[in-house]
Scaffold this motif. Structure first.
Motif: not given
Length: 189
Positions: A69-90
């Motif tokens: 029943n509620d509207v939510i709000n969030y921010m999303q930032f995307g930063i390009k990266t050449e390195m996939f040193l932390m692939r599939a990580s969170e």
């Protein structure tokens, strides 16, 4: 940085995000929380948390509002990266504005990441000087709520400002409960 989204989702609905670059995606719930599904793995975020996901070009995220029943709000930032040193990580980070007001809280700072993220909530007329880690880094500020003056520029809610070639950046809150997000970006090599 290549993406700055200020998104809202109505109660119980779902949206999808197609990643167009190899990137780090940063999610910050502003009101309520969000549920994210990435590659079959679920993430539940509430206010006071920041989630960073390492994503490849072509990957799709499912982002939903867990509140019927509620509207939510969030921010999303995307930063390009050449390195996939932390692939599939969170990476999940937390913060608490209540105990640390009138200062920029360093939420994410890791030399392996191409950015540093800080946030703060300020009373009117509170000032802070943000010292850049390097002159060749870029500064980006986004105003969540309230008004700020940043290097002589008047900023209102949902305004963003990018600066570069700066040693430090002067910020002053012009209203009570003014909230700001600051990203310091490392240029790609």
């Amino acid at each position: 940085m290549f993406l700055c989204n200020d998104e809202s989702i109505v109660g119980g609905k779902v949206t999808f995000f197609l990643c167009k670059e190899d990137s780090l995606q940063i999610f910050i719930p502003i009101t309520g929380g969000i549920d994210i599904v990435a590659n079959g793995k679920g993430f539940a975020l509430e206010t006071g948390q920041v989630q960073v996901l390492n994503m490849g070009k072509g990957e799709v995220l499912e982002i939903s509002n867990p509140y019927q029943n509620d509207v939510i709000n969030y921010m999303q930032f995307g930063i390009k990266t050449e390195m996939f040193l932390m692939r599939a990580s969170e990476m999940l980070f937390g913060f608490n504005f209540e105990k640390d007001q009138n200062q920029l809280l360093e939420i994410i700072s890791n030399p392996k990441l191409p950015f540093k993220l800080s946030m703060g909530i300020f009373a009117g007329r509170e000032e802070v000087i943000y010292k850049m880690q390097s002159l060749n880094h870029q500064f980006y500020a986004f105003i969540i709520d309230g008004a700020f003056e940043i290097e002589g520029r008047l900023m209102h809610p949902r305004d963003g400002l990018a600066l570069w070639d700066m040693e430090q950046v002067e910020l002053e809150a012009l209203s009570n409960n003014a909230i700001i997000v600051v990203l310091e970006l490392t240029p790609n090599p």
